[in-house]
Structure formats: structure tokens, C-alpha cells
Design a protein around this motif. Structure first.
Motif, PDB file in Angstrom:
ATOM      1  N   GLN A  59      11.829  -5.753 -12.111  1.00 14.56           N
ATOM      2  CA  GLN A  59      11.257  -6.012 -13.311  1.00 14.56           C
ATOM      3  C   GLN A  59       9.882  -6.436 -13.364  1.00 14.56           C
ATOM      4  N   ILE A  60       9.186  -5.412 -14.388  1.00 17.56           N
ATOM      5  CA  ILE A  60       7.616  -5.798 -14.429  1.00 17.56           C
ATOM      6  C   ILE A  60       7.235  -5.936 -15.820  1.00 17.56           C
ATOM      7  N   TYR A  61       5.980  -6.459 -15.963  1.00 16.25           N
ATOM      8  CA  TYR A  61       5.662  -7.277 -17.276  1.00 16.25           C
ATOM      9  C   TYR A  61       4.497  -5.946 -17.741  1.00 16.25           C
ATOM     10  N   ASN A  62       4.333  -5.947 -18.796  1.00 17.91           N
ATOM     11  CA  ASN A  62       3.536  -4.901 -19.489  1.00 17.91           C
ATOM     12  C   ASN A  62       2.035  -5.473 -19.666  1.00 17.91           C
ATOM     13  N   SER A  63       1.337  -5.275 -18.464  1.00 15.39           N
ATOM     14  CA  SER A  63      -0.070  -5.955 -18.546  1.00 15.39           C
ATOM     15  C   SER A  63      -1.105  -4.899 -18.329  1.00 15.39           C
ATOM     16  N   ARG A  64      -2.197  -4.749 -18.978  1.00 17.43           N
ATOM     17  CA  ARG A  64      -3.184  -3.717 -18.666  1.00 17.43           C
ATOM     18  C   ARG A  64      -4.040  -4.239 -17.280  1.00 17.43           C
ATOM     19  N   ASN A  65      -3.822  -5.454 -16.802  1.00 18.39           N
ATOM     20  CA  ASN A  65      -5.086  -6.029 -15.794  1.00 18.39           C
ATOM     21  C   ASN A  65      -3.947  -6.216 -14.785  1.00 18.39           C
ATOM     22  N   SER A  66      -2.693  -6.211 -14.536  1.00 21.20           N
ATOM     23  CA  SER A  66      -1.929  -6.316 -13.686  1.00 21.20           C
ATOM     24  C   SER A  66      -2.311  -5.797 -12.150  1.00 21.20           C
ATOM     25  N   ARG A  67      -1.753  -6.146 -11.390  1.00 13.95           N
ATOM     26  CA  ARG A  67      -2.147  -5.812  -9.828  1.00 13.95           C
ATOM     27  C   ARG A  67      -1.777  -4.206  -9.855  1.00 13.95           C
ATOM     28  N   GLY A 101       0.860  -1.228  -0.199  1.00 12.31           N
ATOM     29  CA  GLY A 101      -0.072  -0.129  -0.121  1.00 12.31           C
ATOM     30  C   GLY A 101       0.632   1.199   0.026  1.00 12.31           C
ATOM     31  N   VAL A 102       2.134   1.216  -0.344  1.00 13.08           N
ATOM     32  CA  VAL A 102       2.746   2.483  -0.382  1.00 13.08           C
ATOM     33  C   VAL A 102       3.080   2.956  -1.542  1.00 13.08           C
ATOM     34  N   LEU A 103       2.935   3.967  -1.914  1.00  7.64           N
ATOM     35  CA  LEU A 103       3.268   4.562  -3.136  1.00  7.64           C
ATOM     36  C   LEU A 103       4.498   5.168  -3.334  1.00  7.64           C
ATOM     37  N   HIS A 104       5.430   4.722  -4.350  1.00  5.97           N
ATOM     38  CA  HIS A 104       6.643   5.111  -4.706  1.00  5.97           C
ATOM     39  C   HIS A 104       6.831   5.905  -5.808  1.00  5.97           C
ATOM     40  N   GLY A 105       7.862   7.205  -5.784  1.00  8.67           N
ATOM     41  CA  GLY A 105       7.966   7.604  -6.959  1.00  8.67           C
ATOM     42  C   GLY A 105       9.091   7.019  -8.001  1.00  8.67           C
ATOM     43  N   ILE A 106       8.805   7.137  -9.190  1.00 13.96           N
ATOM     44  CA  ILE A 106       9.484   6.435 -10.224  1.00 13.96           C
ATOM     45  C   ILE A 106      10.815   7.294 -10.582  1.00 13.96           C
ATOM     46  N   LYS A 107      12.101   6.685 -10.553  1.00 10.33           N
ATOM     47  CA  LYS A 107      13.238   7.514 -10.783  1.00 10.33           C
ATOM     48  C   LYS A 107      13.431   7.494 -12.354  1.00 10.33           C
ATOM     49  N   GLU A 108      13.254   6.097 -12.842  1.00 11.70           N
ATOM     50  CA  GLU A 108      13.687   5.309 -14.083  1.00 11.70           C
ATOM     51  C   GLU A 108      12.955   4.499 -14.567  1.00 11.70           C
ATOM     52  N   ILE A 109      12.678   4.435 -15.966  1.00 14.48           N
ATOM     53  CA  ILE A 109      11.932   3.009 -16.510  1.00 14.48           C
ATOM     54  C   ILE A 109      12.733   2.781 -17.814  1.00 14.48           C
ATOM     55  N   GLN A 110      13.387   1.413 -17.571  1.00 16.77           N
ATOM     56  CA  GLN A 110      14.086   1.033 -19.051  1.00 16.77           C
ATOM     57  C   GLN A 110      13.151  -0.191 -19.412  1.00 16.77           C
ATOM     58  N   LEU A 111      12.745   0.173 -20.762  1.00 18.99           N
ATOM     59  CA  LEU A 111      12.049  -0.687 -21.480  1.00 18.99           C
ATOM     60  C   LEU A 111      12.802  -1.797 -22.137  1.00 18.99           C
ATOM     61  N   GLN A 112      12.287  -2.910 -22.122  1.00 20.74           N
ATOM     62  CA  GLN A 112      12.866  -4.172 -22.748  1.00 20.74           C
ATOM     63  C   GLN A 112      11.791  -5.044 -23.322  1.00 20.74           C
ATOM     64  N   GLY A 113      11.261  -4.730 -24.406  1.00 20.26           N
ATOM     65  CA  GLY A 113      10.281  -5.546 -24.997  1.00 20.26           C
ATOM     66  C   GLY A 113       9.235  -5.388 -24.104  1.00 20.26           C
ATOM     67  N   LYS A 114       8.616  -6.542 -23.748  1.00 14.93           N
ATOM     68  CA  LYS A 114       7.139  -6.722 -22.893  1.00 14.93           C
ATOM     69  C   LYS A 114       7.704  -6.431 -21.464  1.00 14.93           C
ATOM     70  N   TYR A 115       8.671  -6.325 -20.936  1.00 17.89           N
ATOM     71  CA  TYR A 115       9.332  -5.955 -19.659  1.00 17.89           C
ATOM     72  C   TYR A 115      10.064  -4.814 -19.745  1.00 17.89           C
ATOM     73  N   ALA A 116       9.958  -4.286 -18.343  1.00 23.69           N
ATOM     74  CA  ALA A 116      10.772  -2.952 -18.115  1.00 23.69           C
ATOM     75  C   ALA A 116      11.320  -2.994 -16.767  1.00 23.69           C
ATOM     76  N   THR A 117      12.423  -2.463 -16.581  1.00 30.12           N
ATOM     77  CA  THR A 117      13.103  -2.343 -15.416  1.00 30.12           C
ATOM     78  C   THR A 117      12.900  -0.926 -14.620  1.00 30.12           C
ATOM     79  N   VAL A 118      12.221  -1.121 -13.657  1.00 28.96           N
ATOM     80  CA  VAL A 118      11.789  -0.038 -12.944  1.00 28.96           C
ATOM     81  C   VAL A 118      12.736   0.404 -11.676  1.00 28.96           C
ATOM     82  N   THR A 119      13.300   1.797 -11.427  1.00 29.65           N
ATOM     83  CA  THR A 119      14.030   2.058 -10.450  1.00 29.65           C
ATOM     84  C   THR A 119      13.243   3.319  -9.648  1.00 29.65           C
TER      85      THR A 119
END
Length: 107
Positions: free
Chosen positions: A56-64, A30-48
């Protein structure tokens, strides 16, 4: 930045586009973090985040994360990320609708 206007976005937009626009990440506790950087890698991305967490996250419209952002289920901002008050206020005035609002297309 005392901008009081409401923002409307389409409900079913891709997660990466939404994250690039909002620069906020809801964690599982339940904590809201500020995103510093998003590196896209196809269907995945690395979020800092600003507090130094990287994952690493997956590009999903229905994700949590997409559901939590749309429904505003994150309850408090991260103290380490120091999310500014104006960004939280802007997020609170953002609404998602299936038939109204910006599509937030890739640019």
C-alpha cells in the motif's frame, strides 16, 4: 517499438498519475519493478507488481518513489517482473521539468 522521441512531463505531478502512466515502481534497494495493477482507495492505493509483491502506498508528490522515478535513481530492472526493454528505453528518454511538459491530468 523503436520510438526515439523524448517525453517531457511536469516535475511536480501526483504519484498515482505518474505510476498509472509509467507502470514502474522503484524499490528501496534500487530495483525497478513492473506494475501489474493499481487499485485506488482515496489517498492510498494498493500496488501489485508482476513479480507478485503487493503493498500500500500514499499519494505524495515528494515521496521517495516519486523522487526516485523523477531522478532515475533505480539502477536495474527486476528479473522476476521481466520489464521489457522498450519500456526501459522509453523511461530513459522521459524527462521532468517544472516549466515544460504534460501535466498528466486524471482522465
Amino acid at each position: 517499438m523503436a520510438d526515439n522521441k523524448k517525453r517531457y512531463y511536469r516535475k511536480n505531478i501526483e504519484l498515482f498519475v505518474l505510476l498509472n502512466k509509467m507502470k514502474l515502481w522503484p524499490s528501496r534497494n534500487g530495483v525497478l519493478h513492473g506494475i501489474k495493477e493499481i487499485q485506488l482507495q482515496g489517498k492510498y492505493a494498493t500496488v501489485t507488481t508482476h513479480c507478485g509483491k503487493t503493498f500500500q502506498i500514499y499519494n505524495s508528490r515528494n515521496s521517495r518513489a516519486a523522487r526516485w522515478l523523477r531522478n532515475k535513481w533505480a539502477v536495474r530492472p527486476c528479473k522476476e517482473c521481466a520489464v521489457p526493454e522498450w519500456k526501459l528505453e522509453k523511461y530513459s528518454k522521459t524527462f521532468f521539468d517544472s516549466h515544460y511538459g504534460s501535466d498528466l491530468l486524471h482522465k
